[in-house]
Write a protein that holds these residues in place. Structure first.
Motif, PDB file in Angstrom:
ATOM      1  N   VAL A 244     109.375 -56.599  55.671  1.00  0.00           N
ATOM      2  CA  VAL A 244     108.754 -57.842  54.754  1.00  0.00           C
ATOM      3  C   VAL A 244     108.214 -59.024  55.518  1.00  0.00           C
ATOM      4  O   VAL A 244     107.151 -59.441  55.152  1.00  0.00           O
ATOM      5  N   LEU A 245     108.962 -59.084  56.527  1.00  0.00           N
ATOM      6  CA  LEU A 245     108.382 -60.415  57.586  1.00  0.00           C
ATOM      7  C   LEU A 245     106.978 -59.844  58.145  1.00  0.00           C
ATOM      8  O   LEU A 245     106.312 -60.884  58.575  1.00  0.00           O
ATOM      9  N   ALA A 246     107.070 -58.517  58.544  1.00  0.00           N
ATOM     10  CA  ALA A 246     105.606 -58.019  59.313  1.00  0.00           C
ATOM     11  C   ALA A 246     104.503 -58.219  58.371  1.00  0.00           C
ATOM     12  O   ALA A 246     103.373 -58.520  58.743  1.00  0.00           O
ATOM     13  N   PHE A 247     104.721 -58.114  57.082  1.00  0.00           N
ATOM     14  CA  PHE A 247     103.306 -58.275  56.221  1.00  0.00           C
ATOM     15  C   PHE A 247     103.239 -59.485  55.306  1.00  0.00           C
ATOM     16  O   PHE A 247     102.703 -59.591  54.484  1.00  0.00           O
ATOM     17  N   GLU A 248     104.070 -60.535  55.931  1.00  0.00           N
ATOM     18  CA  GLU A 248     104.260 -61.563  55.033  1.00  0.00           C
ATOM     19  C   GLU A 248     102.988 -62.413  55.018  1.00  0.00           C
ATOM     20  O   GLU A 248     102.259 -63.188  54.017  1.00  0.00           O
ATOM     21  N   GLY A 249     102.148 -62.539  56.175  1.00  0.00           N
ATOM     22  CA  GLY A 249     100.715 -63.113  56.263  1.00  0.00           C
ATOM     23  C   GLY A 249      99.773 -62.370  55.178  1.00  0.00           C
ATOM     24  O   GLY A 249      99.010 -63.100  54.699  1.00  0.00           O
ATOM     25  N   LEU A 250      99.696 -61.200  54.957  1.00  0.00           N
ATOM     26  CA  LEU A 250      99.111 -60.166  53.983  1.00  0.00           C
ATOM     27  C   LEU A 250      99.237 -60.958  52.389  1.00  0.00           C
ATOM     28  O   LEU A 250      98.504 -61.124  51.844  1.00  0.00           O
ATOM     29  N   THR A 251     100.588 -60.894  52.218  1.00  0.00           N
ATOM     30  CA  THR A 251     100.984 -61.421  50.848  1.00  0.00           C
ATOM     31  C   THR A 251     100.858 -62.969  50.455  1.00  0.00           C
ATOM     32  O   THR A 251     100.735 -63.153  49.505  1.00  0.00           O
ATOM     33  N   SER A 252     101.143 -63.757  51.539  1.00  0.00           N
ATOM     34  CA  SER A 252     101.043 -65.138  51.175  1.00  0.00           C
ATOM     35  C   SER A 252      99.599 -65.621  51.461  1.00  0.00           C
ATOM     36  O   SER A 252      99.302 -66.902  51.353  1.00  0.00           O
ATOM     37  N   SER A 253      98.643 -64.826  51.882  1.00  0.00           N
ATOM     38  CA  SER A 253      97.253 -65.290  52.076  1.00  0.00           C
ATOM     39  C   SER A 253      96.571 -65.889  50.925  1.00  0.00           C
ATOM     40  O   SER A 253      96.704 -65.214  49.931  1.00  0.00           O
ATOM     41  N   LYS A 254      95.887 -67.235  50.845  1.00  0.00           N
ATOM     42  CA  LYS A 254      95.246 -67.418  49.549  1.00  0.00           C
ATOM     43  C   LYS A 254      93.529 -66.840  49.645  1.00  0.00           C
ATOM     44  O   LYS A 254      92.862 -67.244  48.738  1.00  0.00           O
ATOM     45  N   ASP A 255      93.377 -66.410  50.924  1.00  0.00           N
ATOM     46  CA  ASP A 255      91.908 -65.723  50.887  1.00  0.00           C
ATOM     47  C   ASP A 255      91.658 -64.843  49.969  1.00  0.00           C
ATOM     48  O   ASP A 255      92.294 -63.805  49.855  1.00  0.00           O
ATOM     49  N   SER A 256      90.459 -64.975  49.208  1.00  0.00           N
ATOM     50  CA  SER A 256      90.117 -63.954  48.113  1.00  0.00           C
ATOM     51  C   SER A 256      89.863 -62.562  48.553  1.00  0.00           C
ATOM     52  O   SER A 256      90.359 -61.481  47.915  1.00  0.00           O
ATOM     53  N   GLN A 257      89.145 -62.444  49.674  1.00  0.00           N
ATOM     54  CA  GLN A 257      88.907 -61.102  50.309  1.00  0.00           C
ATOM     55  C   GLN A 257      90.369 -60.650  50.832  1.00  0.00           C
ATOM     56  O   GLN A 257      90.447 -59.246  50.495  1.00  0.00           O
ATOM     57  N   VAL A 258      91.196 -61.159  51.408  1.00  0.00           N
ATOM     58  CA  VAL A 258      92.555 -60.772  51.875  1.00  0.00           C
ATOM     59  C   VAL A 258      93.423 -60.190  50.481  1.00  0.00           C
ATOM     60  O   VAL A 258      94.153 -59.377  50.625  1.00  0.00           O
ATOM     61  N   ARG A 259      93.424 -61.126  49.533  1.00  0.00           N
ATOM     62  CA  ARG A 259      94.200 -60.883  48.161  1.00  0.00           C
ATOM     63  C   ARG A 259      93.472 -59.435  47.827  1.00  0.00           C
ATOM     64  O   ARG A 259      94.272 -58.872  47.058  1.00  0.00           O
ATOM     65  N   LYS A 260      92.253 -59.290  47.860  1.00  0.00           N
ATOM     66  CA  LYS A 260      91.571 -58.203  47.183  1.00  0.00           C
ATOM     67  C   LYS A 260      92.038 -56.829  47.982  1.00  0.00           C
ATOM     68  O   LYS A 260      92.531 -55.773  47.412  1.00  0.00           O
ATOM     69  N   ILE A 261      92.158 -56.896  49.230  1.00  0.00           N
ATOM     70  CA  ILE A 261      92.639 -55.939  50.145  1.00  0.00           C
ATOM     71  C   ILE A 261      94.052 -55.523  49.763  1.00  0.00           C
ATOM     72  O   ILE A 261      94.460 -54.404  49.834  1.00  0.00           O
ATOM     73  N   LYS A 262      95.101 -56.751  49.684  1.00  0.00           N
ATOM     74  CA  LYS A 262      96.348 -56.447  49.237  1.00  0.00           C
ATOM     75  C   LYS A 262      96.491 -55.398  47.919  1.00  0.00           C
ATOM     76  O   LYS A 262      97.410 -54.448  47.851  1.00  0.00           O
ATOM     77  N   MET A 263      95.793 -56.204  46.991  1.00  0.00           N
ATOM     78  CA  MET A 263      95.835 -55.177  45.533  1.00  0.00           C
ATOM     79  C   MET A 263      95.345 -53.920  45.762  1.00  0.00           C
ATOM     80  O   MET A 263      95.994 -53.162  45.175  1.00  0.00           O
ATOM     81  N   ASP A 264      94.248 -53.696  46.582  1.00  0.00           N
ATOM     82  CA  ASP A 264      93.648 -52.322  46.794  1.00  0.00           C
ATOM     83  C   ASP A 264      94.587 -51.422  47.525  1.00  0.00           C
ATOM     84  O   ASP A 264      95.019 -50.195  47.088  1.00  0.00           O
ATOM     85  N   LEU A 265      95.278 -51.879  48.534  1.00  0.00           N
ATOM     86  CA  LEU A 265      96.385 -51.210  49.208  1.00  0.00           C
ATOM     87  C   LEU A 265      97.683 -50.997  48.429  1.00  0.00           C
ATOM     88  O   LEU A 265      98.209 -49.646  48.475  1.00  0.00           O
ATOM     89  N   GLN A 266      97.932 -51.767  47.592  1.00  0.00           N
ATOM     90  CA  GLN A 266      99.181 -51.754  46.482  1.00  0.00           C
ATOM     91  C   GLN A 266      98.780 -50.409  45.373  1.00  0.00           C
ATOM     92  O   GLN A 266      99.589 -49.360  45.220  1.00  0.00           O
ATOM     93  N   LYS A 267      97.678 -50.520  44.972  1.00  0.00           N
ATOM     94  CA  LYS A 267      97.192 -49.491  44.085  1.00  0.00           C
ATOM     95  C   LYS A 267      97.085 -48.235  44.698  1.00  0.00           C
ATOM     96  O   LYS A 267      97.525 -47.278  44.139  1.00  0.00           O
ATOM     97  N   ALA A 268      96.380 -48.050  45.890  1.00  0.00           N
ATOM     98  CA  ALA A 268      96.476 -47.019  46.739  1.00  0.00           C
ATOM     99  C   ALA A 268      97.867 -46.318  46.950  1.00  0.00           C
ATOM    100  O   ALA A 268      97.945 -45.053  47.232  1.00  0.00           O
ATOM    101  N   ALA A 269      98.852 -47.071  47.258  1.00  0.00           N
ATOM    102  CA  ALA A 269     100.332 -46.726  47.461  1.00  0.00           C
ATOM    103  C   ALA A 269     101.021 -46.387  46.354  1.00  0.00           C
ATOM    104  O   ALA A 269     101.866 -45.171  46.372  1.00  0.00           O
ATOM    105  N   THR A 270     100.658 -46.926  45.241  1.00  0.00           N
ATOM    106  CA  THR A 270     101.576 -46.804  44.015  1.00  0.00           C
ATOM    107  C   THR A 270     101.022 -45.864  42.907  1.00  0.00           C
ATOM    108  O   THR A 270     101.798 -45.223  42.233  1.00  0.00           O
TER     109      THR A 270
END
Length: 541
Positions: A244-270
């Motif tokens: 969880v600490l290792a991907f904290e930067g990905l989940t806490s980022s406010k950048d819209s592009q990073v947040r889109k990447i996070k949502m896409d990765l979560q969908k691809a995994a689940t």
């Protein structure tokens, strides 16, 4: 004279004409005045009619509002009474559960009277908690109905009763352990004295009571897990925390592009995990390959776009964590509702675990956190701990200070144990790459040995033991016939009576199902193949 007469006649005519003109003017003025008066009267009448209509409408609106208020009050009163009756029924249920727990306290007190534990103090506290619910019911049994606050107080009292029972069981376990050690020490001293009288000392090795299943019913079992088990549990939780600490930067980022990447990765995994069901081997392999490619850094299609863990430095850790979380969630939801779904999900988990060991460790960490009985261990209540936090440690879902029902809790625990029992006996499609697969059927033997060396819990132990044996019993029997039937004999003759001793007549469902399963299997010396089992040839279907 004629001239005067004509002049007078002319003046008279003029006078008459003026009088006639004046009368006509007066008549016109009078007519005009009457017309104006009529017009004003008509206007006043119209205004009065409009005012009357307005007042009538206002009166009707007021009457309608009053009627609506009356109906609303009637409906609110009906709902209040209905909710009150439901709360009263819930209070009766809570009282029954409380009385059942009181009977358990009595049973434990009678069984362990010789121990150095202040058991009457637990009994006194239990009576006080039971009295809280009884007073609430007595106060509302005649006219009034219980409120939401009354129900909350009663539920808190019941939860405190559960904590009290657990604390009593732990105190008894500690006292039994102290008594056993004291007896062992006394026996050792007596043996040394006898050896001193008889001759030179002879060293003998005594078997470790934690090994095997050879305990008799009079022996005391444990409530707490062994230190090595807890160390293993803590190591897995540390792995999950570090991830969880290792991907904290990905989940806490406010950048819209990073947040889109996070949502896409979560969908691809689940999403692929959600699609796993009783599919044929080829379709299930497609799901497996999609998850495998995602974890390997290959681009995959999801929701019309291409996704890859290489899009972000912390993408792989995030996908591994979310994938493990989703697998365990499927066990708690999908497998809990459809038992046959355990094997399709487990075979994918097994294949991914063999190729990506970190995902397997995260799956175990999530499984142990959501279902501590899969370790197995029984979380202890610590001083100063909030009751809700302790309930979450036990595996209950607590939302808005309300604890889920026992039946729903057991259903979720059952689903996760069934998934775990299926995982340890299956392999993925690439057997040659899984030579170092870390979690095999031996862990099933270890889980059974540990849970059978611990004191049973009401409902929980009987339910999970039945689920595990039904799913994994056939595989364990095929691996080691002698050891398996020795274990079944221990369950039949020693462990089932322990479960029955703590189970009331109103809660015999789980125990009866386990007892019937064990007796039927013992009678025919065969464990049936579980529903939905996937043979190795499944991948080629």
């Amino acid at each position: 004279m004629r001239g005067f007469a004509d002049a007078a006649s002319e003046q008279l005519k003029q006078y008459d004409a003026r009088r006639a003109l004046e009368r006509r003017k007066e008549l016109q003025d009078l007519r005009k005045m009457m017309e104006n008066s009529s017009r004003e009267a008509l206007l006043r009448h119209e205004k009065l009619k409009a005012e009357h209509r307005r007042r009538a409408e206002m009166q009707n609106q007021r009457l309608w509002e009053l009627e609506q208020q009356r109906l609303q009050q009637v409906e609110q009163e009906r709902l209040r009474k209905e909710e009150g009756r439901i709360r009263l029924q819930r209070l009766y249920t809570l009282q029954e559960e409380m009385l059942h727990l009181i009977r358990q306290l009595d049973t434990l007190e009678q069984q362990h009277r010789g121990l150095k534990v202040d058991l009457p103090a637990f009994r006194t506290r239990g009576n006080r908690l039971c009295g809280i619910i009884s007073r609430i019911i007595w106060a509302n049994c005649e006219n009034s109905l219980p409120t939401a606050e009354d129900q909350a107080v009663a539920e808190r009292a019941l939860q405190e009763m559960w904590v009290l029972l657990r604390n009593m069981e732990q105190e008894i376990a500690r006292a039994c352990e102290d008594k056993r050690r004291q007896e062992a020490e006394e026996a050792r001293l007596k043996q040394q004295e006898s050896q001193g009288k008889q001759g030179p000392e002879v060293h003998t090795e005594s078997p470790d009571p934690s090994q095997g299943l050879g305990r008799k019913q009079n022996d005391e079992l444990q409530f707490n897990a062994q230190d090595s088990t807890m160390q293993w549990y803590q190591q897995l939780q540390d792995v999950a925390s570090q991830c969880v600490l290792a991907f904290e930067g990905l989940t806490s980022s406010k950048d819209s592009q990073v947040r889109k990447i996070k949502m896409d990765l979560q969908k691809a995994a689940t999403i692929p995990v959600s699609q796993i069901s009783t599919l044929s081997g080829s379709k299930l392999k497609e799901v497996f390959d999609k998850i495998h490619d995602l974890l390997s850094g290959e681009p995959v299609q999801c929701g019309g776009c291409t996704v890859s863990v290489t899009l972000h430095p912390q993408g792989l850790d995030f996908v591994q964590y979310k994938l493990a979380e989703k697998f365990v969630k499927q066990g708690a939801e999908e497998v809990a509702s459809h038992h046959e779904a355990a094997f399709p999900i487990a075979v994918v988990v097994s294949g991914i675990w063999g190729l990506f060991p970190k995902v397997g460790a995260l799956i175990l960490a999530h499984l142990h956190k959501n279902c501590p009985y899969s370790v197995p261990f029984y979380p202890a209540f610590k001083e100063g701990m909030a009751l809700e936090d302790y309930q979450r440690m036990l595996g209950y879902v607590v939302e808005d200070s309300k604890v889920e029902q026992q039946s729903r809790f057991l259903k979720r625990m059952s689903g996760m144990i069934r998934l775990y029992a299926a995982i340890i006996q299956l392999r993925g499609p690439y057997d040659s790459e899984q030579e170092a697969y870390p979690h095999v059927l031996n862990h099933g033997w270890r889980w059974l040995a540990k849970i059978l060396n611990m004191e049973p819990l009401l409902d929980v132990t009987a339910t999970l033991l039945f689920d595990f044996l039904e799913v994994c019993g056939n595989a364990l029997m095929k691996q080691n016939q002698v050891q398996f039937w020795e274990m079944m004999l221990f369950i039949k003759e020693d462990y089932l009576p322990r479960i029955e001793a703590i189970t009331s007549s109103e809660q015999m469902g789980s125990f009866t199902r386990l007892k019937r399963f064990v007796e039927e299997c013992w009678q025919c010396k065969e464990i049936p193949v579980p529903e939905g089992f996937l043979p190795p040839s499944f991948w080629h279907s």
